[in-house]
Design an enzyme around this catalytic site. Sequence first.
Site, PDB file in Angstrom:
ATOM      1  N   ARG A 146       1.389  -9.059 -13.995  1.00  0.00           N
ATOM      2  CA  ARG A 146       1.706 -10.434 -14.400  1.00  0.00           C
ATOM      3  C   ARG A 146       0.891 -10.855 -15.612  1.00  0.00           C
ATOM      4  NH1 ARG A 146       4.902 -13.022 -10.784  1.00  0.00           N
ATOM      5  NH2 ARG A 146       4.812 -12.420  -8.564  1.00  0.00           N
ATOM      6  N   LYS A 189      -1.715  -3.150   3.233  1.00  0.00           N
ATOM      7  CA  LYS A 189      -2.045  -2.956   4.644  1.00  0.00           C
ATOM      8  C   LYS A 189      -2.282  -4.299   5.298  1.00  0.00           C
ATOM      9  CE  LYS A 189      -4.213   1.455   3.434  1.00  0.00           C
ATOM     10  NZ  LYS A 189      -5.472   2.219   3.302  1.00  0.00           N
ATOM     11  N   SER A 247     -16.176  -0.243   0.771  1.00  0.00           N
ATOM     12  CA  SER A 247     -15.170  -1.007   1.495  1.00  0.00           C
ATOM     13  C   SER A 247     -15.619  -2.455   1.619  1.00  0.00           C
ATOM     14  CB  SER A 247     -14.958  -0.419   2.893  1.00  0.00           C
ATOM     15  OG  SER A 247     -14.341  -1.357   3.746  1.00  0.00           O
ATOM     16  N   ARG A 248     -14.792  -3.383   1.164  1.00  0.00           N
ATOM     17  CA  ARG A 248     -15.143  -4.799   1.279  1.00  0.00           C
ATOM     18  C   ARG A 248     -15.226  -5.231   2.746  1.00  0.00           C
ATOM     19  NH1 ARG A 248     -10.843  -7.345  -2.845  1.00  0.00           N
ATOM     20  NH2 ARG A 248      -9.684  -5.581  -2.005  1.00  0.00           N
ATOM     21  N   TRP A 284      -5.778  -0.253  -6.906  1.00  0.00           N
ATOM     22  CA  TRP A 284      -4.995   0.751  -6.196  1.00  0.00           C
ATOM     23  C   TRP A 284      -3.645   0.989  -6.871  1.00  0.00           C
ATOM     24  CZ3 TRP A 284      -5.178   5.012  -4.177  1.00  0.00           C
ATOM     25  CH2 TRP A 284      -4.310   5.501  -3.198  1.00  0.00           C
ATOM     26  N   LYS A 325      -7.602  -0.879  11.053  1.00  0.00           N
ATOM     27  CA  LYS A 325      -8.859  -0.263  10.573  1.00  0.00           C
ATOM     28  C   LYS A 325      -9.727  -1.249   9.801  1.00  0.00           C
ATOM     29  CE  LYS A 325      -7.810   0.335   5.976  1.00  0.00           C
ATOM     30  NZ  LYS A 325      -8.649   0.167   4.766  1.00  0.00           N
TER      31      LYS A 325
END
Length: 380
Positions: free
Chosen positions: A49, A123, A278-279, A29, A215
């Site tokens: 990193r 989130k 979506s995991r 993302w 969600k």
Amino acid sequence: MKHTDLTLSPSPIRAQPYKRTTVLGAGAWGTALAATLARAGGDVRLWSRDAEQAAQINATHRNDRYLKGIPLPETLRAVTDMAEALDGADAVLIVVPSQVVRAVSREATKHAPVGIPFAICAKGIEAESGLLMAQVARDELGDRPIGVVSGPTFAHETALNHPTAATCAFPFTYAERLDPASSSAARLAVSLTTEAFRTYVTDDLVGVEVGGAVKNVIAIACGMMTGAGFGENTRAALITRGIAEMKTLAEALGGRAETLSGLSGVGDLSLTCSSESSRNMSLGLQLGRGLAREDCFDGRPVVVEGERNALSVTDLARRLGVSLPICETVRAVLHDRANLGQSFAALWARPLEAEPRVMDLAFDHPASDTAVTQLAERIS
């Protein structure tokens, strides 16, 4: 070629995009957002990193670890030094897992120019404190403007430049309400906007953040019931009542219910509950099909945000004295070792309620006993 004018009054105002933006976090993302900012014409630094990952991005203009095969803008530059990443930045996006937002914010405050805005693109709710991510960042970043970017956005589709929309939320000062074009929300929104990525603006940080956290938990519930063999009726019911739970928690925290009807609420929820990409949904599906948690994802240690959120969301709700029955059901299955079938049967057998909530009514469920027994058997 002429096009239809869909602009509504009042007349649009012109906000100036930020010239240099920094994205902290080179996961899927973070990379997708950095690519969007670069496509919009900004000077973008992407902090990682991992020196090998940064070198690959700069040499090949790809991030094959997270977005395999997707080309990135050649103007996008990856760096590994936090001070270099933040040098001269006009705005910063923190795009890391929720459990490290505090640590990254603390590190960033040592190098970030004074007064520049930070947008949190994670989130969740911090487990120990019950704080939303923007509040966590504020603890470390002080009085800098803090906002969030959220919405129904899969990273790979955003990176592929598919039409996508998101919400940019910042509090508005009195001066910014008089001159909205100068606001952090407006300036970051236009900085992110391309021919394909469309950004909306709000001042309701709480509503946007609650939608993003809750969600994930509702998506696990949808996956569980889908995996158990139920269809669209069941998922639609969970999505709709999930929105009600979002609104309940948002209002208890001072957010606005109508925010959850937008991209960061209904939009994000419907996306997350509708795709195995979506995991959260994927974890629920596997559990609903009878897999043990340790066997999900072929035994790989995949981090699923909703698994953590099930605890932090319900902990916060209990502290506030509000009822989130779907989230509580997911928590019971994931963390209290409750039987999945019996837990969801009990959810369906609760007393009947009114819509809308303002009627404040409850009725005995006439089929409660059979719901508990027969539905539990069907799910198991």
